[in-house]
Write a protein that holds these residues in place. Structure first.
Motif, PDB file in Angstrom:
ATOM      1  N   MET A 218     -58.494 119.555 -57.244  1.00  0.00           N
ATOM      2  CA  MET A 218     -57.419 119.708 -58.316  1.00  0.00           C
ATOM      3  C   MET A 218     -56.573 119.087 -57.716  1.00  0.00           C
ATOM      4  O   MET A 218     -54.890 119.178 -58.151  1.00  0.00           O
ATOM      5  N   GLY A 219     -56.263 118.326 -56.429  1.00  0.00           N
ATOM      6  CA  GLY A 219     -55.024 117.500 -56.105  1.00  0.00           C
ATOM      7  C   GLY A 219     -54.118 118.043 -55.099  1.00  0.00           C
ATOM      8  O   GLY A 219     -53.195 118.238 -54.455  1.00  0.00           O
ATOM      9  N   PHE A 220     -54.353 119.404 -54.885  1.00  0.00           N
ATOM     10  CA  PHE A 220     -53.366 120.623 -54.237  1.00  0.00           C
ATOM     11  C   PHE A 220     -53.280 120.130 -52.894  1.00  0.00           C
ATOM     12  O   PHE A 220     -52.065 120.443 -51.945  1.00  0.00           O
ATOM     13  N   LEU A 221     -54.005 119.389 -51.471  1.00  0.00           N
ATOM     14  CA  LEU A 221     -53.751 119.099 -51.260  1.00  0.00           C
ATOM     15  C   LEU A 221     -52.835 119.108 -50.027  1.00  0.00           C
ATOM     16  O   LEU A 221     -52.505 119.695 -49.441  1.00  0.00           O
ATOM     17  N   PRO A 222     -51.971 117.991 -50.369  1.00  0.00           N
ATOM     18  CA  PRO A 222     -50.503 118.223 -49.609  1.00  0.00           C
ATOM     19  C   PRO A 222     -50.691 118.579 -49.669  1.00  0.00           C
ATOM     20  O   PRO A 222     -48.978 119.512 -49.361  1.00  0.00           O
ATOM     21  N   SER A 223     -50.057 119.490 -51.151  1.00  0.00           N
ATOM     22  CA  SER A 223     -49.120 121.079 -51.398  1.00  0.00           C
ATOM     23  C   SER A 223     -49.551 121.599 -49.772  1.00  0.00           C
ATOM     24  O   SER A 223     -48.710 122.782 -49.458  1.00  0.00           O
ATOM     25  N   ILE A 224     -51.116 121.887 -49.464  1.00  0.00           N
ATOM     26  CA  ILE A 224     -51.166 122.834 -48.571  1.00  0.00           C
ATOM     27  C   ILE A 224     -50.931 122.072 -47.480  1.00  0.00           C
ATOM     28  O   ILE A 224     -50.470 123.456 -46.994  1.00  0.00           O
ATOM     29  N   ARG A 225     -50.757 121.883 -47.386  1.00  0.00           N
ATOM     30  CA  ARG A 225     -50.321 121.029 -46.050  1.00  0.00           C
ATOM     31  C   ARG A 225     -49.154 121.595 -45.793  1.00  0.00           C
ATOM     32  O   ARG A 225     -48.876 121.557 -45.022  1.00  0.00           O
ATOM     33  N   GLN A 226     -48.056 120.606 -47.154  1.00  0.00           N
ATOM     34  CA  GLN A 226     -47.001 121.505 -46.692  1.00  0.00           C
ATOM     35  C   GLN A 226     -46.604 123.071 -46.498  1.00  0.00           C
ATOM     36  O   GLN A 226     -45.450 123.204 -45.726  1.00  0.00           O
ATOM     37  N   ILE A 227     -47.396 123.652 -47.256  1.00  0.00           N
ATOM     38  CA  ILE A 227     -47.523 125.034 -46.783  1.00  0.00           C
ATOM     39  C   ILE A 227     -47.590 125.154 -45.773  1.00  0.00           C
ATOM     40  O   ILE A 227     -46.912 126.441 -44.902  1.00  0.00           O
ATOM     41  N   LEU A 228     -48.612 124.203 -44.841  1.00  0.00           N
ATOM     42  CA  LEU A 228     -49.526 124.957 -43.455  1.00  0.00           C
ATOM     43  C   LEU A 228     -47.695 124.623 -43.211  1.00  0.00           C
ATOM     44  O   LEU A 228     -47.639 125.510 -41.406  1.00  0.00           O
ATOM     45  N   ALA A 229     -46.821 123.708 -43.047  1.00  0.00           N
ATOM     46  CA  ALA A 229     -45.947 123.352 -42.146  1.00  0.00           C
ATOM     47  C   ALA A 229     -44.597 124.531 -41.752  1.00  0.00           C
ATOM     48  O   ALA A 229     -44.128 124.589 -41.157  1.00  0.00           O
ATOM     49  N   LYS A 230     -44.734 125.260 -42.895  1.00  0.00           N
ATOM     50  CA  LYS A 230     -44.086 126.561 -43.244  1.00  0.00           C
ATOM     51  C   LYS A 230     -44.041 127.541 -43.016  1.00  0.00           C
ATOM     52  O   LYS A 230     -43.626 128.352 -43.381  1.00  0.00           O
ATOM     53  N   VAL A 231     -45.322 127.910 -42.536  1.00  0.00           N
ATOM     54  CA  VAL A 231     -45.674 129.584 -42.438  1.00  0.00           C
ATOM     55  C   VAL A 231     -46.326 129.194 -40.993  1.00  0.00           C
ATOM     56  O   VAL A 231     -46.243 127.837 -39.897  1.00  0.00           O
ATOM     57  N   PRO A 232     -45.736 130.676 -40.086  1.00  0.00           N
ATOM     58  CA  PRO A 232     -45.541 131.483 -38.911  1.00  0.00           C
ATOM     59  C   PRO A 232     -47.114 130.162 -37.876  1.00  0.00           C
ATOM     60  O   PRO A 232     -47.590 130.152 -38.530  1.00  0.00           O
ATOM     61  N   ALA A 233     -46.916 129.550 -36.750  1.00  0.00           N
ATOM     62  CA  ALA A 233     -48.361 128.743 -36.254  1.00  0.00           C
ATOM     63  C   ALA A 233     -48.976 130.004 -35.458  1.00  0.00           C
ATOM     64  O   ALA A 233     -50.346 130.224 -35.661  1.00  0.00           O
ATOM     65  N   GLN A 234     -48.516 130.613 -35.363  1.00  0.00           N
ATOM     66  CA  GLN A 234     -49.063 132.279 -34.791  1.00  0.00           C
ATOM     67  C   GLN A 234     -49.226 132.932 -36.068  1.00  0.00           C
ATOM     68  O   GLN A 234     -48.399 134.095 -36.304  1.00  0.00           O
ATOM     69  N   ARG A 235     -50.728 133.202 -36.137  1.00  0.00           N
ATOM     70  CA  ARG A 235     -51.046 133.804 -37.563  1.00  0.00           C
ATOM     71  C   ARG A 235     -52.618 133.912 -37.772  1.00  0.00           C
ATOM     72  O   ARG A 235     -53.383 132.795 -37.072  1.00  0.00           O
ATOM     73  N   GLN A 236     -52.988 134.159 -38.602  1.00  0.00           N
ATOM     74  CA  GLN A 236     -54.457 134.988 -38.718  1.00  0.00           C
ATOM     75  C   GLN A 236     -55.015 134.093 -40.248  1.00  0.00           C
ATOM     76  O   GLN A 236     -54.259 134.025 -40.779  1.00  0.00           O
ATOM     77  N   THR A 237     -55.645 133.064 -40.287  1.00  0.00           N
ATOM     78  CA  THR A 237     -56.178 131.673 -41.167  1.00  0.00           C
ATOM     79  C   THR A 237     -57.283 132.544 -41.781  1.00  0.00           C
ATOM     80  O   THR A 237     -58.419 132.090 -40.786  1.00  0.00           O
ATOM     81  N   LEU A 238     -57.515 132.555 -42.839  1.00  0.00           N
ATOM     82  CA  LEU A 238     -58.839 132.664 -43.018  1.00  0.00           C
ATOM     83  C   LEU A 238     -58.900 131.812 -45.081  1.00  0.00           C
ATOM     84  O   LEU A 238     -58.391 131.295 -45.266  1.00  0.00           O
ATOM     85  N   LEU A 239     -60.472 131.033 -44.857  1.00  0.00           N
ATOM     86  CA  LEU A 239     -60.260 130.101 -45.516  1.00  0.00           C
ATOM     87  C   LEU A 239     -61.348 130.267 -46.437  1.00  0.00           C
ATOM     88  O   LEU A 239     -63.037 130.003 -45.959  1.00  0.00           O
ATOM     89  N   PHE A 240     -61.533 129.831 -47.502  1.00  0.00           N
ATOM     90  CA  PHE A 240     -62.638 130.427 -48.430  1.00  0.00           C
ATOM     91  C   PHE A 240     -62.862 129.452 -49.424  1.00  0.00           C
ATOM     92  O   PHE A 240     -62.018 128.620 -50.251  1.00  0.00           O
ATOM     93  N   SER A 241     -63.815 128.910 -49.364  1.00  0.00           N
ATOM     94  CA  SER A 241     -64.563 127.591 -50.569  1.00  0.00           C
ATOM     95  C   SER A 241     -66.108 127.696 -50.555  1.00  0.00           C
ATOM     96  O   SER A 241     -66.890 128.262 -49.746  1.00  0.00           O
ATOM     97  N   ALA A 242     -66.025 127.316 -52.138  1.00  0.00           N
ATOM     98  CA  ALA A 242     -67.999 127.749 -52.793  1.00  0.00           C
ATOM     99  C   ALA A 242     -68.455 126.008 -51.836  1.00  0.00           C
ATOM    100  O   ALA A 242     -69.570 126.059 -51.466  1.00  0.00           O
ATOM    101  N   THR A 243     -67.783 125.417 -51.587  1.00  0.00           N
ATOM    102  CA  THR A 243     -68.919 124.330 -50.986  1.00  0.00           C
ATOM    103  C   THR A 243     -67.558 124.043 -49.980  1.00  0.00           C
ATOM    104  O   THR A 243     -66.792 124.362 -49.753  1.00  0.00           O
TER     105      THR A 243
END
Ligand code: AMP
Length: 409
Positions: A159-184
């Motif tokens: 859906m073209g959200f990758l740039p938005s995701i990158r912007q969000i990633l830049a705004k959450v603390p670097a010290q965090r737990q990250t979970l990424l779910f994807s079907a493919t």
């Protein structure tokens, strides 16, 4: 294995019981302990596998200790419907524990969301665009976020959200737990996963796992008879909840109208509708007021309406993955379902690819008593775009393919 093995807090166990979950699904068995151990996780699983609870339960467990009233978990999801669905899972599982979730997505006014964010909540479930709006205007800060979940990452990418995701990633603390779910896991996503996950554990459930409870059937038909065949199928299906998929928004609307004219309580769910009308269609379907929901892939992505017994593909999908996603709407978790696909000769290649993916051939059926030889009605009666007046025998260039494998029902 039972849920006891995870040592979840009794108040969360109460939430589980209220939901009627007794044993963990495969993705839950695989993922929960790792998430509870604070690891980053790459989860390869589609909807219908119980993946929401696979991340919600360990997140709720974590939130049992530590501060309340600040947002400590942020879940980012591609569509409004999915965000709302995830929020409901968190709210229901976390009810006994007094943990609260808010959702944030576009298409509705900002005011109530600002109120919800200002109120006491520990979990926010958001679509990327609106989340960035809130961050930009200072109505949401991610500074206390400890866990970030990117759900249906492949869909967000599509859906073209990758740039938005990158912007969000830049705004959450670097010290965090990250979970990424994807079907493919397309290559472009691999890059993102590499950037945002630290020493991740990969957990995977097979694509076909969620499909074991679903019976697949193909209904070969010429293009101009698709709508009459759909109406005939609906007449014979003894169900109050049927989800029909079309390729385009326009077709979803037209088919929903035809289904309505034939006397079924129907609605369409597609991107041309306002958010309020999308919500009304979905609420109607969930409550049982709407029996037949005609949707496009994007609008229905990740939908969990547990009583769906039949999925009908009015149009076949463009990829085998999309087929698996659609079929994931029925036969969810412990239930069983039927998946019917209307297919024309032009779909033969895609059928082969889908069958290869499923690892089995899908039985072909003909509907007894249905007039497969009816001529097309004049003046574009059918919403299909096949040439008007094409005789059935010429409309199907792959007749031999169907004839060989067709099995009467
Ligand atoms: P999801 O893949 O997260 O969208 O979940 C699919 C469906 O499975 C939802 O209706 C959940 O309520 C249901 N579900 C999730 N976990 C379990 C479980 N352990 N037992 C039974 N149903 C479950």
């Amino acid at each position: 294995m039972s849920f006891d093995a995870f040592g979840l807090h009794p108040q969360i166990v109460a939430g589980l019981k209220a939901q009627g979950y007794q044993t963990p699904t495969p993705i839950q068995k695989e993922a929960i302990a790792h998430v509870m151990a604070g690891k980053d996780v790459l989860g390869l699983a589609q909807t219908g596998t119980g993946k929401t609870a696979a991340f919600a339960l360990p997140i709720l467990q974590r939130l049992m200790t530590g501060p309340r009233g600040v947002v400590r978990a942020l879940v980012v999801a591609p569509t409004r419907e999915l965000a709302e669905q995830i929020r409901v899972v968190f709210s229901e599982l976390g009810k006994g524990a007094g943990l609260r979730a808010a959702s944030v997505y576009g298409g509705v006014s900002m005011g109530p969301q600002v109120q919800a964010l200002r109120g006491r909540c520990e979990i926010v479930v958001a679509c990327p665009g609106r989340l960035l709006d809130h961050m930009g205007q200072g109505t949401f800060s991610a500074k206390s976020v400890e866990v970030l979940v990117l759900d249906e990452a492949d869909q967000m990418f599509d859906m073209g959200f990758l740039p938005s995701i990158r912007q969000i990633l830049a705004k959450v603390p670097a010290q965090r737990q990250t979970l990424l779910f994807s079907a493919t896991m397309p290559d472009q996503l691999r890059g993102l996963a590499h950037e945002c996950l630290k020493n991740p554990v990969t957990v995977q459930v097979k694509h076909t796992e969620a499909l074991t409870t679903v019976t697949h059937s193909l209904y070969p038909v010429v293009e101009h008879l698709k709508t009459p065949l759909l109406l005939e199928l609906l007449k014979r299906i003894d169900s109050e909840s049927v989800l029909v998929f079309t390729r385009t928004k326009h077709r979803a609307k037209r088919i929903a109208d035809k289904v309505h004219e034939a006397g079924h309580a129907s609605a369409s769910l597609q991107g041309n509708l306002s958010q309020n009308r999308r919500k009304a269609a979905l609420d109607g379907f969930r409550s049982g007021k709407v029996h037949v929901l005609v949707a496009t892939d994007i609008a229905a992505r990740g939908l969990d309406v547990s009583q769906i017994s039949h999925v009908i593909n009015y149009d076949i999908t463009d990829t085998p993955e999309a087929y698996v996603h659609r079929i994931g709407r029925t036969g969810r978790a412990a239930k069983t379902g039927d998946a019917y696909t209307l297919v024309t000769g032009a779909d033969a290649d895609m059928i082969r690819v889908i069958e290869r993916k499923l690892g089995k051939s899908i039985p072909r059926h003909t509907l007894e008593g249905f007039d497969y030889r009816a001529a097309p009605k004049p003046h574009g009666h059918s919403p299909s775009h096949g040439p008007q007046g094409t005789p059935a025998k010429h409309a199907n260039p792959h007749r031999k393919f169907w004839r060989q494998r067709r099995r009467p029902r």
